[in-house]
Each structure stands twice: as structure tokens, then as C-alpha cells.
Design a protein around this motif. Structure first.
Motif, PDB file in Angstrom:
ATOM      1  N   ASP A   1      16.866  25.710  26.675  1.00 56.43           N
ATOM      2  CA  ASP A   1      15.950  25.083  25.712  1.00 56.43           C
ATOM      3  C   ASP A   1      16.119  25.601  24.289  1.00 56.43           C
ATOM      4  OD1 ASP A   1      14.799  27.585  25.756  1.00 56.43           O
ATOM      5  OD2 ASP A   1      12.774  26.896  26.257  1.00 56.43           O
ATOM      6  N   ASN A   2      17.123  26.477  24.043  1.00 55.50           N
ATOM      7  CA  ASN A   2      17.386  26.981  22.690  1.00 55.50           C
ATOM      8  C   ASN A   2      18.849  27.383  22.632  1.00 55.50           C
ATOM      9  OD1 ASN A   2      17.255  28.004  20.106  1.00 55.50           O
ATOM     10  ND2 ASN A   2      15.582  29.429  20.516  1.00 55.50           N
ATOM     11  N   VAL A   3      19.714  26.395  22.521  1.00 53.65           N
ATOM     12  CA  VAL A   3      21.148  26.599  22.724  1.00 53.65           C
ATOM     13  C   VAL A   3      21.735  27.608  21.744  1.00 53.65           C
ATOM     14  CG1 VAL A   3      23.404  25.471  22.651  1.00 53.65           C
ATOM     15  CG2 VAL A   3      21.472  24.336  23.759  1.00 53.65           C
ATOM     16  N   LEU A   4      21.459  27.452  20.463  1.00 54.88           N
ATOM     17  CA  LEU A   4      22.064  28.303  19.439  1.00 54.88           C
ATOM     18  C   LEU A   4      21.149  29.439  18.993  1.00 54.88           C
ATOM     19  CD1 LEU A   4      23.884  25.652  17.221  1.00 54.88           C
ATOM     20  CD2 LEU A   4      24.790  26.995  19.127  1.00 54.88           C
ATOM     21  N   LEU A   5      20.045  29.668  19.699  1.00 52.97           N
ATOM     22  CA  LEU A   5      19.116  30.741  19.373  1.00 52.97           C
ATOM     23  C   LEU A   5      18.559  30.626  17.960  1.00 52.97           C
ATOM     24  CD1 LEU A   5      20.951  33.781  21.016  1.00 52.97           C
ATOM     25  CD2 LEU A   5      18.899  32.646  21.843  1.00 52.97           C
ATOM     26  N   ASP A   6      18.471  29.402  17.460  1.00 48.15           N
ATOM     27  CA  ASP A   6      17.914  29.194  16.120  1.00 48.15           C
ATOM     28  C   ASP A   6      16.860  28.089  16.114  1.00 48.15           C
ATOM     29  OD1 ASP A   6      19.442  26.963  16.524  1.00 48.15           O
ATOM     30  OD2 ASP A   6      20.763  27.269  14.800  1.00 48.15           O
ATOM     31  N   GLY A   7      16.436  27.667  17.296  1.00 41.65           N
ATOM     32  CA  GLY A   7      15.416  26.640  17.388  1.00 41.65           C
ATOM     33  C   GLY A   7      15.890  25.237  17.098  1.00 41.65           C
ATOM     34  N   SER A   8      17.210  25.007  17.100  1.00 37.36           N
ATOM     35  CA  SER A   8      17.733  23.694  16.713  1.00 37.36           C
ATOM     36  C   SER A   8      17.727  22.679  17.842  1.00 37.36           C
ATOM     37  CB  SER A   8      19.159  23.846  16.165  1.00 37.36           C
ATOM     38  OG  SER A   8      20.021  24.396  17.144  1.00 37.36           O
ATOM     39  N   GLY A   9      17.481  23.096  19.098  1.00 42.61           N
ATOM     40  CA  GLY A   9      17.415  22.106  20.159  1.00 42.61           C
ATOM     41  C   GLY A   9      17.862  22.616  21.508  1.00 42.61           C
ATOM     42  N   ALA A  10      17.701  21.749  22.521  1.00 39.68           N
ATOM     43  CA  ALA A  10      18.013  22.083  23.905  1.00 39.68           C
ATOM     44  C   ALA A  10      19.115  21.174  24.426  1.00 39.68           C
ATOM     45  CB  ALA A  10      16.755  21.942  24.761  1.00 39.68           C
ATOM     46  N   ASP A  11      19.745  21.603  25.534  1.00 38.33           N
ATOM     47  CA  ASP A  11      20.785  20.782  26.144  1.00 38.33           C
ATOM     48  C   ASP A  11      21.065  21.297  27.550  1.00 38.33           C
ATOM     49  OD1 ASP A  11      22.536  18.716  26.317  1.00 38.33           O
ATOM     50  OD2 ASP A  11      24.112  19.618  25.088  1.00 38.33           O
ATOM     51  N   GLY A  12      21.639  20.431  28.373  1.00 39.56           N
ATOM     52  CA  GLY A  12      22.115  20.826  29.681  1.00 39.56           C
ATOM     53  C   GLY A  12      23.556  21.291  29.609  1.00 39.56           C
ATOM     54  N   PHE A  13      24.030  21.931  30.672  1.00 39.60           N
ATOM     55  CA  PHE A  13      25.415  22.415  30.692  1.00 39.60           C
ATOM     56  C   PHE A  13      25.898  22.485  32.123  1.00 39.60           C
ATOM     57  CE2 PHE A  13      22.735  26.190  30.897  1.00 39.60           C
ATOM     58  CZ  PHE A  13      23.294  26.934  31.933  1.00 39.60           C
ATOM     59  N   GLY A  14      27.229  22.511  32.260  1.00 33.62           N
ATOM     60  CA  GLY A  14      27.880  22.705  33.543  1.00 33.62           C
ATOM     61  C   GLY A  14      28.964  23.752  33.412  1.00 33.62           C
ATOM     62  N   GLN A  15      29.296  24.389  34.524  1.00 33.66           N
ATOM     63  CA  GLN A  15      30.269  25.481  34.462  1.00 33.66           C
ATOM     64  C   GLN A  15      30.948  25.651  35.809  1.00 33.66           C
ATOM     65  OE1 GLN A  15      28.721  29.473  33.952  1.00 33.66           O
ATOM     66  NE2 GLN A  15      30.360  30.024  32.562  1.00 33.66           N
ATOM     67  N   ALA A  16      32.237  25.997  35.766  1.00 32.13           N
ATOM     68  CA  ALA A  16      33.009  26.378  36.939  1.00 32.13           C
ATOM     69  C   ALA A  16      33.464  27.826  36.769  1.00 32.13           C
ATOM     70  CB  ALA A  16      34.222  25.465  37.118  1.00 32.13           C
ATOM     71  N   ARG A  17      33.284  28.650  37.829  1.00 29.75           N
ATOM     72  CA  ARG A  17      33.574  30.079  37.709  1.00 29.75           C
ATOM     73  C   ARG A  17      34.344  30.570  38.935  1.00 29.75           C
ATOM     74  NH1 ARG A  17      28.205  33.270  35.998  1.00 29.75           N
ATOM     75  NH2 ARG A  17      29.761  34.877  35.586  1.00 29.75           N
ATOM     76  N   PRO A  18      35.671  30.581  38.887  1.00 26.73           N
ATOM     77  CA  PRO A  18      36.440  31.230  39.957  1.00 26.73           C
ATOM     78  C   PRO A  18      36.433  32.740  39.766  1.00 26.73           C
ATOM     79  CG  PRO A  18      37.920  30.359  38.298  1.00 26.73           C
ATOM     80  CD  PRO A  18      36.534  29.943  37.887  1.00 26.73           C
ATOM     81  N   GLY A  19      36.623  33.477  40.862  1.00 28.71           N
ATOM     82  CA  GLY A  19      36.634  34.937  40.779  1.00 28.71           C
ATOM     83  C   GLY A  19      37.306  35.547  41.983  1.00 28.71           C
ATOM     84  N   ILE A  20      37.468  36.871  41.933  1.00 27.78           N
ATOM     85  CA  ILE A  20      38.097  37.596  43.037  1.00 27.78           C
ATOM     86  C   ILE A  20      37.579  39.023  43.034  1.00 27.78           C
ATOM     87  CG2 ILE A  20      40.094  38.310  41.668  1.00 27.78           C
ATOM     88  CD1 ILE A  20      41.771  38.005  44.243  1.00 27.78           C
ATOM     89  N   ARG A  21      37.414  39.581  44.240  1.00 28.98           N
ATOM     90  CA  ARG A  21      37.081  40.994  44.400  1.00 28.98           C
ATOM     91  C   ARG A  21      38.204  41.672  45.153  1.00 28.98           C
ATOM     92  NH1 ARG A  21      31.619  44.169  46.385  1.00 28.98           N
ATOM     93  NH2 ARG A  21      32.648  46.162  46.762  1.00 28.98           N
ATOM     94  N   LEU A  22      38.650  42.808  44.614  1.00 29.81           N
ATOM     95  CA  LEU A  22      39.754  43.563  45.188  1.00 29.81           C
ATOM     96  C   LEU A  22      39.279  44.972  45.494  1.00 29.81           C
ATOM     97  CD1 LEU A  22      42.844  43.605  45.830  1.00 29.81           C
ATOM     98  CD2 LEU A  22      43.173  44.488  43.509  1.00 29.81           C
ATOM     99  N   ASP A  23      39.446  45.421  46.761  1.00 32.78           N
ATOM    100  CA  ASP A  23      39.083  46.776  47.183  1.00 32.78           C
ATOM    101  C   ASP A  23      40.315  47.501  47.678  1.00 32.78           C
ATOM    102  OD1 ASP A  23      35.905  47.253  47.437  1.00 32.78           O
ATOM    103  OD2 ASP A  23      36.352  45.142  47.793  1.00 32.78           O
ATOM    104  N   LEU A  24      40.465  48.741  47.228  1.00 30.62           N
ATOM    105  CA  LEU A  24      41.563  49.592  47.672  1.00 30.62           C
ATOM    106  C   LEU A  24      40.981  50.898  48.194  1.00 30.62           C
ATOM    107  CD1 LEU A  24      42.488  48.237  44.637  1.00 30.62           C
ATOM    108  CD2 LEU A  24      44.681  48.969  45.567  1.00 30.62           C
ATOM    109  N   PHE A  25      41.378  51.284  49.429  1.00 29.16           N
ATOM    110  CA  PHE A  25      40.889  52.488  50.069  1.00 29.16           C
ATOM    111  C   PHE A  25      42.074  53.402  50.360  1.00 29.16           C
ATOM    112  CE2 PHE A  25      38.113  48.990  51.150  1.00 29.16           C
ATOM    113  CZ  PHE A  25      36.841  49.498  50.903  1.00 29.16           C
ATOM    114  N   GLY A  26      41.832  54.713  50.258  1.00 32.06           N
ATOM    115  CA  GLY A  26      42.874  55.677  50.550  1.00 32.06           C
ATOM    116  C   GLY A  26      42.297  56.981  51.062  1.00 32.06           C
ATOM    117  N   ASP A  27      43.142  58.000  51.133  1.00 37.68           N
ATOM    118  CA  ASP A  27      42.714  59.314  51.606  1.00 37.68           C
ATOM    119  C   ASP A  27      41.787  59.974  50.584  1.00 37.68           C
ATOM    120  OD1 ASP A  27      44.345  58.914  53.790  1.00 37.68           O
ATOM    121  OD2 ASP A  27      46.079  59.878  52.837  1.00 37.68           O
ATOM    122  N   HIS A  28      41.074  61.006  51.044  1.00 34.89           N
ATOM    123  CA  HIS A  28      40.210  61.834  50.193  1.00 34.89           C
ATOM    124  C   HIS A  28      39.116  61.015  49.516  1.00 34.89           C
ATOM    125  CE1 HIS A  28      43.443  64.655  50.865  1.00 34.89           C
ATOM    126  NE2 HIS A  28      44.292  63.903  50.195  1.00 34.89           N
TER     127      HIS A  28
END
Length: 402
Positions: free
Chosen positions: A45-72
Motif C-alpha cells: 500500500d506504499n510502494v515507494l515509501l513516499d505515499g505516492s500509491g499502492a500496487d500489487g506485485f508478483g515474484q518468482a524465487r528459486p533457491g538452494i541449500r547446501l550442507d557440508l559435514f566433516g570430521d571434528h
């Protein structure tokens, strides 16, 4: 500084350096990885943080988690995701980069036991956001005209035991904030520390530590008409503090940490004294994680590089109940100059975030999230920060049995 290059390379360098230095060539390292992808839709409801107006949005977010385990007890985990988003009416709210905006986040942890007496732990969080394409909690940082934030935090600690109860603690904390080329808020702080911890009882530990804080500017100039002075490149402020701390294990899953002490400032704000204090309570169980933090310390902000005083009180919790996961965060924040920290109110605001996710089967999750950012007083920057964001999301994450 190149924010794009930094946000790509820093997490990778941390992981690679940990791998290169922590284990001999003959050690076994086990790798686990989980790809995921999210589709999001929301309304701001405040897209530019200046009170100029509101809008809807869409987004795609690919990601990955990588774990590595070893001694000690060697463990490295890197969790990264990138996003590409678009407003419903991009022509009404021009953003850097055209109709599409990007956001990235990487979180990396590294733990290792070098010997029976020496351990290390490194945490890195790097974020780039173009509002409104992430529920990032960064809205209170922004000044009028700033539409993007690059933020990186690093905390590293090496503990070396010298007796059954005593240990030396060597630490380094740093943060970098950048808001684009030629912005007077571009700056960084580096905080090395050294301390001695002594365990007085099975539950209590006393710590005495010395800490340095070096506040840098990136050598940018203020835009014409911004009423902000130019910041020459280099160290702006130095702060030297002596801190006394107390840690108590309340339960096997809960700890309390308290610290504080005097701080003396030299450099740009030379000759000033300031107190520092911090209280933190944290609890982690298989079904609940909660954290409360209250602090008064020097920080860096968005308006100009260098040191300012930051007060915060923030609570957050994450609850797992069967297929449901619920999150809640709320905080109050205040900034002030060193010389007027006890005589002027200073800019203050609050932020709150709530989320609820439901797991469908092993790999799919649907959820909803909401965020509110608002300033309590805007005498210096105008009444522009009053923002509500809601977001729906569908997430797929590869299932991997352990």
C-alpha cells in the motif's frame, strides 16, 4: 563498491575458505543439497515509501541449500535464493532496472573444532532488496529516494580454552550498507574484540571483553538539494569500549546473555562518552524457537555514513505444530546522534511481521505473510514511512530423507 559483485561472491568465498582451511585433504566431507522454488503474489500500500500509491506485485524465487559435514564437528551450510519480480503497474512506479526488479539473499554458517580446546563459528547474512519485492523489514532504513538496499553482516568467533573453566574469545563483527552509487548512506562498520570468559558455576559464565568499532564511508557525495553533507572516504568514527558480560543457561534449551559498559568515541565525533548495553534471551526446541533482544549501542544508518546511536527492542518466535509453521516478529527502533542521545527523541519507528505456512505432503508448502513498517515521528524525513505488505506464496522444496 560493487553491490552486485559483493552479494554474489561473499557467501561463496566464506564457504570455499572454510572448506580449504578446515579439513585436511584426506578427511571425509559429506554433501547434502536441497533445491527449492517459490511463487509469490502480494500487495503493497506504499510502494515507494513516499505515499505516492499502492500496487500489487508478483515474484518468482528459486533457491538452494547446501550442507557440508566433516570430521571434528565441521559443518558448513549455505542457503541462497534469488528473486525476479514485477509490479502490476510498473509504469506508475519506476524502479532501477526497468519493469522487473531483483532481490537476493544468502545465509551461511560455518562451525568447526580445530582441537580439543579451540572451536570456531562464522555466520554471514547478505541481502539485496528492491522494495516491495521482499518482506525484508528494511523499510525503516530507507530515506526518501532510496529504493534498494544491499546489506551484509558477518559475525565470527574463535574460542580457545586455557583451563577447564576459562577460555579466550576472539571475535569480529561487521556490517556493510549500500544504497546505490553516490549515496551518502553507503558505509560500513568493523568491530574486532577480545575477551576472557570464566565459568563460575555449571550454569553461569562471566565475560570481560574489549571492543573496537571502526566506521567507514565509501567516499560518495550527496545529491544536489538533499541537505546532506558530503562524506569523504575513510574512517569517520572510532569507538573503544570495555564490556562486562554475564551468560546463564536457564534451561538446556534456553540461555540468557547480558552485557554492557562504557564507550569512548574518537575521530569525527571525538571526545564523547556513551554507555552500551544488551540483553538477549534465546530458546530453541524442536517445536519452538524464540528470541528477545534489547540493546543500546552504536550502529550505522541510511542517512549518512558513520556512527549513530541505535536503540531496539525486538521479539521473534517460530512455532512448528504438525504441518503448520507460524512466525511472529515485532520490534521498536530509535536512532539518535551521539551528542543528543539523552536530550532529543530522534527518529523512531516500529515493524511487525507475521506468517503462517501449511505443508502439503513432503515437498509442497502454501503460506501467507504480512508486514507493517511505520515511523512514530517524522520531523526530519517526512511522513512517508507507513507501509503494509501482504503476500501469498507457494513453495516446492526437494524432499531428502536423512
Amino acid at each position: 563498491m560493487n553491490p552486485v559483485a559483493a552479494r554474489v561472491h561473499i557467501p561463496l568465498l566464506v564457504a570455499l575458505s572454510a572448506l580449504a582451511g578446515a579439513e585436511p585433504a584426506s578427511a571425509k566431507v559429506y554433501v547434502q543439497w536441497k533445491p527449492r522454488a517459490s511463487l509469490l503474489a502480494g500487495f503493497n500500500d506504499n510502494v515507494l515509501l513516499d505515499g505516492s500509491g499502492a500496487d500489487g506485485f508478483g515474484q518468482a524465487r528459486p533457491g538452494i541449500r547446501l550442507d557440508l559435514f566433516g570430521d571434528h564437528h565441521f559443518h558448513v551450510d549455505v542457503d541462497c535464493q534469488a528473486g525476479i519480480g514485477r509490479l502490476v503497474h510498473p509504469d506508475k512506479f519506476p524502479l532501477n532496472g526497468g519493469a522487473f526488479a531483483s532481490s537476493e539473499q544468502c545465509i551461511a554458517h560455518y562451525k568447526d573444532r580445530w582441537s580439543t580446546r579451540t572451536t570456531s563459528h562464522v555466520v554471514l547474512r547478505s541481502t539485496y532488496a528492491q522494495d516491495p519485492f521482499a518482506i525484508s523489514g528494511l523499510g525503516l532504513l530507507l530515506r526518501v529516494g532510496q529504493t534498494q538496499v544491499f546489506s551484509t553482516r558477518v559475525a565470527a568467533e574463535v574460542d580457545h580454552a586455557v583451563s577447564p573453566r576459562g577460555q579466550w574469545r576472539f571475535g569480529l563483527e561487521s556490517q556493510v550498507l549500500a544504497f546505490g552509487a553516490n549515496d551518502p548512506g553507503n558505509g560500513a562498520v568493523f568491530s574486532p574484540s577480545i575477551g576472557y570468559a570464566y565459568r563460575t558455576t555449571p550454569y553461569d559464565t562471566i565475560i570481560v571483553a574489549g571492543r573496537e568499532q571502526l566506521f567507514y564511508a565509501f567516499g560518495v557525495t550527496a545529491s544536489p538539494g538533499s541537505d546532506l553533507s558530503a562524506m569523504p572516504s575513510g574512517i569517520q568514527t572510532e569507538a573503544h569500549s570495555l564490556q562486562l558480560g554475564w551468560e546463564r543457561r536457564l534451561r538446556p534449551w534456553a540461555t540468557l546473555k547480558a552485557s554492557g559498559g562504557p564507550l569512548y568515541v574518537t575521530g569525527r565525533n571525538g571526545g564523547l562518552f556513551s554507555p552500551t548495553a544488551k540483553l538477549e534471551i534465546e530458546s530453541i526446541t524442536p517445536w519452538l524457537a524464540a528470541r528477545l533482544i534489547v540493546s543500546h549501542d552504536l550502529i550505522i544508518g541510511a542517512f549518512r555514513a558513520g556512527a549513530i546511536v541505535g536503540d531496539l527492542a525486538e521479539a521473534a518466535t517460530l512455532v512448528n505444530l504438525g504441518n503448520f509453521t507460524a512466525g511472529l516478529r515485532a520490534g521498536v527502533y530509535r536512532n539518535s546522534d551521539l551528542s543528543t542521545q539523552f536530550t532529543a527523541v530522534g527518529p523512531a519507528g516500529y515493524s511487525g511481521e507475521v506468517s503462517l505456512d501449511y505443508r502439503i505432503g513432503r515437498e509442497w508448502t502454501v503460506g501467507v505473510g504480512a508486514l507493517r513498517d511505520a515511523r512514530l515521528n517524522d520531523t526530519n524525513v517526512g511522513p512517508q514511512v507507513d507501509r503494509d505488505v501482504v503476500q501469498l506464496r507457494l513453495t516446492w522444496e526437494r524432499f531428502q530423507p536423512f
